[in-house]
Design a protein around this motif. Sequence first.
Motif, PDB file in Angstrom:
ATOM      1  N   GLY A  93       0.506  -1.010  -0.180  1.00 59.98           N
ATOM      2  CA  GLY A  93      -0.298   0.187  -0.496  1.00 59.98           C
ATOM      3  C   GLY A  93       1.198   1.021  -0.255  1.00 59.98           C
ATOM      4  N   CYS A  94       0.163   2.863   0.228  1.00 62.12           N
ATOM      5  CA  CYS A  94       1.006   3.710   0.029  1.00 62.12           C
ATOM      6  C   CYS A  94      -0.083   4.365   1.065  1.00 62.12           C
ATOM      7  N   LEU A  95       0.714   5.634   1.474  1.00 59.86           N
ATOM      8  CA  LEU A  95       0.870   6.597   2.043  1.00 59.86           C
ATOM      9  C   LEU A  95      -0.347   7.029   1.191  1.00 59.86           C
ATOM     10  N   SER A  96       0.134   7.523   0.072  1.00 62.93           N
ATOM     11  CA  SER A  96      -0.586   8.556  -0.841  1.00 62.93           C
ATOM     12  C   SER A  96      -1.533   8.165  -1.924  1.00 62.93           C
ATOM     13  N   GLN A 135      12.418  -0.360  -2.067  1.00 67.16           N
ATOM     14  CA  GLN A 135      12.754  -0.492  -3.146  1.00 67.16           C
ATOM     15  C   GLN A 135      10.668   1.162  -3.217  1.00 67.16           C
ATOM     16  N   HIS A 136       9.729   0.564  -2.534  1.00 73.10           N
ATOM     17  CA  HIS A 136       8.902   1.711  -2.802  1.00 73.10           C
ATOM     18  C   HIS A 136       8.958   3.001  -3.009  1.00 73.10           C
ATOM     19  N   GLU A 137      10.145   3.501  -1.404  1.00 69.18           N
ATOM     20  CA  GLU A 137      10.153   4.375  -1.430  1.00 69.18           C
ATOM     21  C   GLU A 137      11.359   4.803  -1.820  1.00 69.18           C
ATOM     22  N   ILE A 138      12.112   4.607  -2.305  1.00 66.86           N
ATOM     23  CA  ILE A 138      13.309   5.254  -4.093  1.00 66.86           C
ATOM     24  C   ILE A 138      12.796   5.257  -5.031  1.00 66.86           C
ATOM     25  N   ASP A 139      11.338   4.385  -5.273  1.00 67.23           N
ATOM     26  CA  ASP A 139      10.890   4.742  -6.833  1.00 67.23           C
ATOM     27  C   ASP A 139       9.576   5.661  -6.564  1.00 67.23           C
ATOM     28  N   HIS A 140       9.768   6.678  -5.272  1.00 68.60           N
ATOM     29  CA  HIS A 140       8.812   7.878  -4.794  1.00 68.60           C
ATOM     30  C   HIS A 140      10.138   9.012  -5.739  1.00 68.60           C
ATOM     31  N   VAL A 141      10.676   8.815  -5.243  1.00 74.02           N
ATOM     32  CA  VAL A 141      11.962   9.868  -5.777  1.00 74.02           C
ATOM     33  C   VAL A 141      12.226   9.669  -7.618  1.00 74.02           C
TER      34      VAL A 141
HETATM   35 NI    NI Z   1       4.645   4.825  -0.676  1.00 77.44          NI
END
Ligand code: NI
Length: 170
Positions: A93-96, A135-141
Amino acid sequence: MALHQVVIMGDPILRTAAAEVNVFDQDLKMLVRDMFETMYHAEGIGLAAPQIGISQRVIVVDLRSEEQPEARLALINPKVVWASTDTEKSPEGCLSIPGLEEVIKRFSAIRVEAVGIDGGRIELEADGLFARVLQHEIDHVDGILFVDRVSALKRRILMKKWKKIQAEED
Ligand code: NI
């Protein structure tokens, strides 16, 4: 310290490749503090700066309550420099993207290079949930969301669900 509103999918900042950080000053420390505070408040285990409207390559992760007691960290300019050939699938999931969850394929293990908030070089290896969150957070940037990592068919279904969730909230 300041709590920030989490930016929701639809905001272009989430689709923008964030800028490298070159200045390691008090403002950066404050940003990291705010990110941790916002993440804890939202009950997340990871957060990237674009999610609070700051287009910089900064992520925070805290998995201490999960399987990795040492896994509370802030990474500046993080980069995946090695990934295993093995992958694993698990729901994300994602907070966004509140309300949506989908099974996403990620590398089972990765090596990450980054800079710490004091400017020192960090290199770490991660597997399992820790690797997944990184991996999820690095995707975000990089302006990538988990909904980009599914088949076209699944994405259509997810977007339909998302529209419904958004409509219910209005
Ligand atoms: Ni996220």
